[in-house]
Design an enzyme around this catalytic site. Structure first.
Site, PDB file in Angstrom:
ATOM      1  N   ASP A 180       1.018  -1.205   0.307  1.00 33.70           N
ATOM      2  CA  ASP A 180       0.032  -0.049  -0.211  1.00 33.70           C
ATOM      3  C   ASP A 180       1.051   1.586  -0.122  1.00 33.70           C
ATOM      4  O   ASP A 180       2.275   1.285  -0.269  1.00 33.70           O
ATOM      5  CB  ASP A 180      -1.284   0.111   1.205  1.00 33.70           C
ATOM      6  CG  ASP A 180       0.008   0.130   2.428  1.00 33.70           C
ATOM      7  OD1 ASP A 180       0.838   0.640   2.773  1.00 33.70           O
ATOM      8  OD2 ASP A 180      -1.399  -0.217   3.047  1.00 33.70           O
ATOM      9  N   ASN A 188      -4.209  12.339   0.447  1.00 34.18           N
ATOM     10  CA  ASN A 188      -5.599  13.196   0.731  1.00 34.18           C
ATOM     11  C   ASN A 188      -5.945  14.046   0.967  1.00 34.18           C
ATOM     12  O   ASN A 188      -6.973  14.969   0.718  1.00 34.18           O
ATOM     13  CB  ASN A 188      -6.368  11.472   1.216  1.00 34.18           C
ATOM     14  CG  ASN A 188      -6.269  10.466   0.062  1.00 34.18           C
ATOM     15  OD1 ASN A 188      -6.459  11.180  -1.054  1.00 34.18           O
ATOM     16  ND2 ASN A 188      -6.952   9.252   0.528  1.00 34.18           N
ATOM     17  N   GLU A 223      -6.114   1.988  -0.788  1.00 38.57           N
ATOM     18  CA  GLU A 223      -4.662   2.356  -1.442  1.00 38.57           C
ATOM     19  C   GLU A 223      -3.767   0.830  -1.234  1.00 38.57           C
ATOM     20  O   GLU A 223      -3.080   1.157  -1.959  1.00 38.57           O
ATOM     21  CB  GLU A 223      -4.080   3.536  -0.563  1.00 38.57           C
ATOM     22  CG  GLU A 223      -3.835   2.568   0.998  1.00 38.57           C
ATOM     23  CD  GLU A 223      -4.570   3.135   1.512  1.00 38.57           C
ATOM     24  OE1 GLU A 223      -4.065   3.139   2.618  1.00 38.57           O
ATOM     25  OE2 GLU A 223      -5.924   3.168   1.797  1.00 38.57           O
ATOM     26  N   ARG A 243      12.022  -4.549  -7.386  1.00 35.49           N
ATOM     27  CA  ARG A 243      12.488  -3.490  -8.432  1.00 35.49           C
ATOM     28  C   ARG A 243      10.912  -2.956  -9.033  1.00 35.49           C
ATOM     29  O   ARG A 243      11.072  -1.289  -9.319  1.00 35.49           O
ATOM     30  CB  ARG A 243      11.909  -4.595 -10.850  1.00 35.49           C
ATOM     31  CG  ARG A 243      14.145  -4.553 -10.652  1.00 35.49           C
ATOM     32  CD  ARG A 243      13.383  -5.433 -11.478  1.00 35.49           C
ATOM     33  NE  ARG A 243      12.411  -6.129 -12.444  1.00 35.49           N
ATOM     34  CZ  ARG A 243      12.872  -7.581 -12.148  1.00 35.49           C
ATOM     35  NH1 ARG A 243      14.040  -8.277 -11.427  1.00 35.49           N
ATOM     36  NH2 ARG A 243      11.822  -8.246 -12.552  1.00 35.49           N
TER      37      ARG A 243
END
Length: 320
Positions: A180, A188, A223, A243
């Site tokens: 997340d 937000n 999220e 990565r």
């Protein structure tokens, strides 16, 4: 088309409409193609992204850059393998290609028409199924699809483990990645939900670029995202998630600037149900948060066996 062929296609369509599953749809199309057409085999192939080097589709046929452009433009292409057999490539709108290998120098016109008709049916059903499996904001697979695909992957672990114990060779495992956005609530609160949604959209685009083929990407909720990696050894899984972490860290998000993610990873093993695997990955994710964020933690790396069992609140430590 013979009456038997028509019946075979209609039965396959009825079966697929009941399944409402993209993997079942692909399998049914391949089986029906083999039954209806006079071919040596059929397989799906995924077109590489724009600018990517030409890849090898099934049946060992090399595809040149000009041929890739034809496929991207929606044109079917006939190629030949080393034995002189014809391999016909039929492109679909989703970047997939159906490859059919026949013994002749070219696909017979009647067979090509049947293949195109089946692909139209496939595309229509794929659109219906995808709509039910897609997250509306990001376009990734949704939580409902995640639950179904993880359950199938967990169930498939047992036969693989039995083959390995019989000495059929070491099998690569599948891995569940949960991650997340760090401090998403702050994004937000500071920039507004519109920019928060844009962060999620850009992350989804990054996931689609990073993971292809048999990897599956999901919006797990809010999220939080999930990736079900294709079978790979542990070193490959570690490289893939690292990565991803670096890709996100190095990307600039409009107005928001730098964004980081924390990741928890668990391997699917025999005897572990879907909820067990989720719990392991979830605990690893919270260990990554507790350890400073912008980190990848694999289940088992946390140290003491009881360490992952931490509650989701770490005193005064803010995890989001």
């Amino acid at each position: 088309m013979a009456a038997h062929s028509v019946r075979t296609v209609l039965e396959a369509v009825a079966e697929v409409s009941a399944e409402r599953d993209l993997d079942a749809l692909r399998g049914s199309l391949l089986q029906t193609t083999a039954e209806v057409l006079d071919c040596d085999g059929a397989a799906f192939w995924e077109l590489p992204g724009e600018g990517a080097a030409p890849a090898l589709p099934p049946f060992g046929v090399a595809v040149t850059a000009p041929t890739l452009e034809q496929l991207r433009a929606g044109s079917a292409v006939d190629l030949h393998d080393a034995d002189g057999a014809c391999v016909s490539l039929f492109p679909l709108a989703r970047g997939e290609v159906l490859a059919i290998r026949t013994c002749g120098d070219a696909t017979r016109p009647d067979d090509a028409r049947v293949a195109q008709a089946m692909l139209r049916l496939y595309a229509n059903f794929a659109d219906l199924i995808a709509a039910s499996q897609q997250d509306r904001l990001t376009g990734l697979f949704n939580r409902r699809s995640f639950d179904a695909q993880l359950a199938r992957a967990a169930e498939a672990c047992l036969p693989a483990a039995l083959r390995e114990r019989r000495g059929d060779g070491e099998t690569a495992g599948r891995w569940l990645v949960l991650f997340d956005v760090d401090h998403f609530k702050r994004i937000n609160d500071r920039f507004g939900h519109l920019y928060g949604d844009e962060v999620l959209l850009l992350l989804a685009q990054l996931l689609r670029r990073r993971f292809r083929g048999d990897d599956r990407c999901f919006r797990y909720g809010g999220e939080e995202f999930a990736v079900l990696l294709a079978p790979t050894e542990e070193a490959g899984a570690r490289a893939a998630v690292e990565r991803l972490r670096r890709d996100v860290e190095s990307q600039s998000f409009a107005r928001v600037g730098q964004v980081t993610i924390s990741l928890g990873v668990a391997r699917l093993r025999p005897g572990l149900g879907p909820t067990d695997v989720i719990d392991l990955a979830d605990r690893a994710l919270y260990e990554a948060k507790h350890g400073g964020r912008n980190r990848c933690v694999f289940a088992g790396d946390e140290g003491d066996g009881d360490a992952p069992a931490m509650a989701r609140s770490f005193g005064e430590v803010e995890l989001f």
